[in-house]
Scaffold this active site. Structure first.
Site, PDB file in Angstrom:
ATOM      1  N   ASP A 191       0.835  -1.201   0.000  1.00 20.72           N
ATOM      2  CA  ASP A 191       0.000   0.000   0.000  1.00 20.72           C
ATOM      3  C   ASP A 191       0.875   1.258   0.000  1.00 20.72           C
ATOM      4  O   ASP A 191       1.956   1.257  -0.592  1.00 20.72           O
ATOM      5  CB  ASP A 191      -0.940  -0.047   1.214  1.00 20.72           C
ATOM      6  CG  ASP A 191      -2.260   0.651   0.940  1.00 20.72           C
ATOM      7  OD1 ASP A 191      -2.249   1.880   0.828  1.00 20.72           O
ATOM      8  OD2 ASP A 191      -3.296  -0.024   0.837  1.00 20.72           O
ATOM      9  N   HIS A 264      -3.621   5.977   3.580  1.00 18.78           N
ATOM     10  CA  HIS A 264      -4.342   4.775   3.152  1.00 18.78           C
ATOM     11  C   HIS A 264      -3.703   3.513   3.730  1.00 18.78           C
ATOM     12  O   HIS A 264      -4.384   2.663   4.320  1.00 18.78           O
ATOM     13  CB  HIS A 264      -4.334   4.755   1.618  1.00 18.78           C
ATOM     14  CG  HIS A 264      -5.231   3.751   0.983  1.00 18.78           C
ATOM     15  ND1 HIS A 264      -4.795   2.507   0.602  1.00 18.78           N
ATOM     16  CD2 HIS A 264      -6.535   3.809   0.644  1.00 18.78           C
ATOM     17  CE1 HIS A 264      -5.808   1.843   0.043  1.00 18.78           C
ATOM     18  NE2 HIS A 264      -6.867   2.608   0.059  1.00 18.78           N
ATOM     19  N   SER A 601     -11.312  -0.827  -0.177  1.00 18.26           N
ATOM     20  CA  SER A 601      -9.997  -0.803   0.469  1.00 18.26           C
ATOM     21  C   SER A 601     -10.106  -1.129   1.946  1.00 18.26           C
ATOM     22  O   SER A 601      -9.192  -1.704   2.525  1.00 18.26           O
ATOM     23  CB  SER A 601      -9.377   0.590   0.375  1.00 18.26           C
ATOM     24  OG  SER A 601      -8.761   0.778  -0.852  1.00 18.26           O
TER      25      SER A 601
END
Ligand SMILES: *[C@@H]1O[C@H](CO)[C@@H](O)[C@H](O)[C@H]1NC(C)=O
Ligand SMILES: *[C@@H]1O[C@H](CO)[C@@H](O)[C@H](O)[C@H]1NC(C)=O
Ligand SMILES: *[C@@H]1O[C@H](CO)[C@@H](O)[C@H](O)[C@H]1NC(C)=O
Ligand SMILES: *[C@@H]1O[C@H](CO)[C@@H](O)[C@H](O)[C@H]1NC(C)=O
Ligand SMILES: *[C@@H]1O[C@H](CO)[C@@H](O)[C@H](O)[C@H]1NC(C)=O
Ligand SMILES: *[C@@H]1O[C@H](CO)[C@@H](O)[C@H](O)[C@H]1NC(C)=O
Ligand SMILES: CC(=O)N[C@H]1CO[C@H](CO)[C@@H](O)[C@@H]1O
Length: 816
Positions: A191, A264, A601
């Site tokens: 990520d 994220h 996600s």
């Protein structure tokens, strides 16, 4: 999600001086000949012989000469390159061989390009380099090259969620039980990196780092080796020619360190395997204990993405490293848009996941945020565990109070100063258009479409009939015009609250919207206010399929049911990097260590965490057993005891929810499981039409394609669900085969139960299976007769019921 993650899809077309990205090994200089070992000579000869011919043609001038970052994928790694002593040597040898391949096609005057950017050498073979289209096409003819494709940019698919999932299992998460459970399970998260100071990554109470761990903690200016600990056991980053030259300053800011500058990766990693953090909240909202699926899970972070997105070539490298480092599960909340998913062997996640799975590593991926249209699901290869997103039983309500005293429910997350005490003039955007702006643009709050003089100090109602103007844009437009707040009327992203920071914002559905507009019309001086966000607990129904969650069937093959499973992905509270963007932090407060985010996600790491939980308690189970266990035990009813619905209140089908919502506790005891082997996946590729030569290059196991390899045989792959893309009403019943393995009590009897829509005749043979100590595996057949069935997809299930467990196999059959 849409506004939280505004990652444009770009095809990467980098024009970057090569030096910067050269792999940092001395072996890249062209003076390697002197140090060649005999083995090396062999490799080089082998590689370079067929190349003399190409060398000549490669110098012909050709139209597209701008080099791009290309991935050259060469199939399975030779067995010696994984682990073992000579690993370093083997890597160098491979790299020299690759350089030799490059020097045979790249003109000598451009020798600076004769260098490998990423060298894939653990889980699979290949490299990436800067090549012109022509050079790439020449290279594609090389006997060892399986596929070659330009690097693509992939998108990131952007608490209570765990308690919700586990509570539904009928056994409330017993904190002590979970806390006590020590675990050496390692989740690799590919990520945007990690924020190691987050309390979610503290390692209190964890044992030593598992001795089998071979990963590293890469240091950087803002990241010390000591930032890794017994929770965050590894952190890598990659230098990649990501972005065009013009934006290099932005690139260099976010790269060069394992540290997350986006948020994220930190959010996703803490959902998958974060430690328990009591009293976590997002500025008071969603207050509770934040944690991962099994708080003792270890995390390794692989930073392959920046805010612009993720380079596919780098994702491949990250997966290659993760497999070598010894992770058990790889969590990837990233994907191509389904439109760009054209071929399994051009898709970096599909390639990487294939080899990871072959080496026993479970790869869990998000389905994408391109819903609610059908055919939008991504990451659909059968060796990938594909996750759709649902809501949980907590909503964030932000209601509209009108001057006439009526209130309308809306949803949003805001920290504005408006309150019930004072109302403000209310206007419809269409009525306050700037000069020369069509009302149709103003009503949707297009940029520049509002007249600030008519808007300042008021609450503006924006219509949502043009989906190209996102909620974030509407908010910015109205805020710029100095309004007090905005009410968006839209069914798009229904139920997915937008985080508007300190600006008053709410979204209402079309019904409430038309009543608000009628009120505006009915009175001279309409007024309104937007009430503070309140948390609505135990919201029903839940879970509901998230609006944005990508839907099946898969574009690449409809003979595997995708997505596989659903998990929470709406307003998930998890760790965040401290962000101090203007307007995002309430006045006088510090940036939050946690944030509420929505997207598949966020759903994907719930499944990664659930898989880690199962792996901890069932260490000998393979990745396909773990997937099967989660799939056949998934929940199929919401908290009203009714079938799942989508966000427009229709009953949701398996192309939306897969087999249902994860139920990790139940998955510990599935009774029977479907094991899917590498051979099954290779057969899948045969049925898909890849040549036997290509397929043989993918694996070191002995394999030949079945004589008859047609697409419909894909339905016979031993998968935990069944999908048939075409069942002709006039054909005989189609027979599908499956094999189950008993992982429950040795002596047990299972009886098949069919649930099918009227008209579709589904029969199971045998209807009863008796397992004994000596009989662990049994095969059965399911026949589908569509003569009287409704056209289109028919969904149902075959459930094997034993004394203690039931094993549900969902099917989808497209009758023509
Ligand atoms: C936790 O571990 C301790 C010591 O190993 C044990 O005595 C205790 O029973 C465990 N508690 C639970 C709830 O499993
Ligand atoms: C560089 O980034 C800026 C800001 O995000 C963007 O507007 C611009 O188009 C980018 N330039 C290129 C060449 O992509
Ligand atoms: C939780 O945090 C808030 C501030 O964020 C504080 O006021 C409150 O006392 C804390 N509660 C507990 C139980 O620690
Ligand atoms: C408001 O009034 C205008 C003109 O009187 C009309 O065209 C419009 O349809 C009305 N809107 C609503 C929502 O009633
Ligand atoms: C919900 O399902 C219905 C029926 O399949 C479909 O028409 C509708 O588009 C779906 N809506 C959403 C938001 O998923
Ligand atoms: C299973 O059944 C066999 C024969 O009926 C019996 O001998 C055996 O003890 C049973 N095993 C278990 C674990 O119940
Ligand atoms: C959840 C939250 O903080 N919402 C805020 C929305 O705005 C009002 C101001 O009126 C605050 O009081 C709420 O706290």
């Amino acid at each position: 999600m849409e506004e939280g993650l505004t990652y444009a899809f770009l095809i990467c077309n980098p024009i970057i001086p090569q030096e910067k990205y050269r792999v940092q090994t001395s072996s890249q200089t062209p003076h390697f000949q002197s140090s060649m070992t005999p083995f090396l000579v062999l490799v080089l000869l082998f590689v370079s012989l067929p190349w003399h011919w190409h060398l000549i043609s490669a110098n012909t001038p050709l139209p597209n000469q701008i080099p791009k970052h290309y991935v050259v994928y060469m199939g399975a790694a030779s067995s010696s390159s994984v682990n073992g002593d000579g690993e370093e040597d083997a890597q160098q040898v491979a790299e020299l061989a690759y350089s030799q391949m490059l020097s045979s096609i790249i003109p000598s005057k451009e020798s600076e390009r004769i260098s490998v950017i990423h060298n894939y050498n653990h889980a699979f073979r290949g490299f990436s380099a800067m090549l012109t289209d022509y050079e790439a096409s020449v290279l594609s003819g090389h006997s060892e090259v399986v596929s070659i494709f330009a690097d693509k940019m992939l998108q990131l698919h952007t608490t209570r969620s765990w308690d919700f999932v586990e509570g539904r299992a009928g056994r409330l998460a017993n904190q002590k039980f979970l806390d006590n459970l020590s675990s050496d399970v390692i989740i690799g998260v590919v990520d945007t990196g990690i924020w190691p100071e987050s309390p979610s990554f503290n390692d209190e109470g964890l044992g030593e780092v598992p001795s089998r761990w071979k990963g590293v903690c890469m240091a950087a200016k803002d990241f010390k080796k000591s930032n890794c600990n017994r929770k965050l056991i590894g952190a890598r980053y990659y230098e990649t020619p990501l972005t065009p030259k013009a934006n290099q300053s932005r690139l260099s800011k976010s790269s060069g360190s394992p540290r997350d500058s986006v948020g994220h990766g930190t959010h996703v990693a803490s959902t998958a395997g974060g430690a328990r953090v009591a009293n976590a909240s997002y500025f008071g909202l969603a207050r509770g204990t934040a944690r991962g699926g099994l708080p003792s899970t270890r995390i390794a972070s692989y930073k392959a993405c920046a805010s612009e997105g993720c380079s596919g070539a780098t994702i491949l490298k990250a997966i290659d490293d993760a497999v070598k480092d010894g992770v058990d599960i790889i969590s990837i909340s990233i994907g191509l848009t389904s439109l760009d998913e054209s071929d399994y062997l051009d898709d970096p996640i599909a390639i990487g996941a294939f080899h990871a799975e072959e080496k026993g590593v479970l790869v869990v991926c998000s389905a994408g945020n391109d819903g609610p249209d059908p055919h939008t699901v991504g990451n659909t290869a059968p060796w990938i565990f594909t996750v759709a997103a649902s809501s949980i039983d907590r909503h964030f309500q932000s209601s509209v109070l009108l001057g006439n005293g009526k209130t309308y429910k809306g949803f949003a997350i805001n920290f504005s100063e408006l309150s019930r005490k004072k109302t403000y003039p209310l206007v419809f955007a269409q009525d306050v258009a700037a000069n020369f702006t069509p009302g149709s643009e103003a009503r949707n709050c297009y940029p520049g479409s509002l007249d600030p003089k008519k808007v300042a100090g008021k609450i503006v109602v924006c219509a949502g009939d043009d989906p190209t103007v996102s909620r974030r844009v509407k908010k910015l437009v109205v805020e710029d015009a100095k309004a007090k707040g905005v009410i968006v009327i839209s069914e798009v992203l229904n139920g997915v609250p937008f985080d508007s920071g300190v600006f008053a914002f709410t979204q209402v559905n079309n019904d409430a919207g038309s009543q608000i507009l009628e009120y505006i019309n009915s009175t001279k001086k309409p007024t309104a206010t937007i009430l503070p966000t309140v948390e609505v607990p135990r919201y029903r129904p839940a879970p509901v399929v998230a609006y944005f969650s990508s839907r099946g069937p898969s574009r690449l093959t409809e003979n595997i049911l995708k997505p596989d499973i659903m998990a929470p992905g709406v307003s998930i509270l998890a760790a965040m990097i401290p962000k101090n963007e203007p307007g995002s932090v309430p006045f006088g407060k510090k940036p939050s260590q946690f944030a509420l985010k929505s997207g598949t996600s966020m759903a994907c790491p719930h499944v990664s965490g659930a898989a880690a939980f199962i792996k901890a308690l069932r260490p000998r189970w393979t990745s396909s057993i773990i997937r099967s266990a989660l799939m056949t035990t998934a929940s199929t009813f919401n908290n009203l005891g009714k079938p799942f619905t989508n966000s427009s209140d229709y009953i949701a089908n398996p192309h939306e929810v897969g087999v249902g919502e994860i139920n990790p506790f139940k998955a510990l005891n599935p009774g029977l499981v479907f094991e899917t082997s590498t051979t099954n996946y290779l057969q899948f590729l045969c049925f898909n039409g890849y040549t036997e030569k290509t397929i043989k290059a993918l694996s070191s196991i002995k394999f030949n394609c079945p004589k008859s390899s047609v697409e419909e045989f894909i339905s016979n792959i031993n998968y935990p669900s069944i999908s048939i893309s075409q069942l002709n009403r006039h054909e005989h019943a189609r027979v599908i085969k499956r094999t189950v393995t008993n992982v429950g009590a040795a002596n047990s009897t299972y009886i098949a139960n069919v649930q099918s829509p009227p008209g579709l005749v589904v029969k199971v043979f045998p209807e009863k299976i008796i397992f004994t100590k000596g009989l662990k595996k049994a095969s059965f057949q399911v026949s589908f007769d569509g003569k009287k069935a409704q056209k289109g997809y028919n969904f149902g299930s075959v459930t094997w019921s034993g004394e203690r467990y039931s094993v549900r196999v969902v099917f989808g059959v497209n009758v023509e």
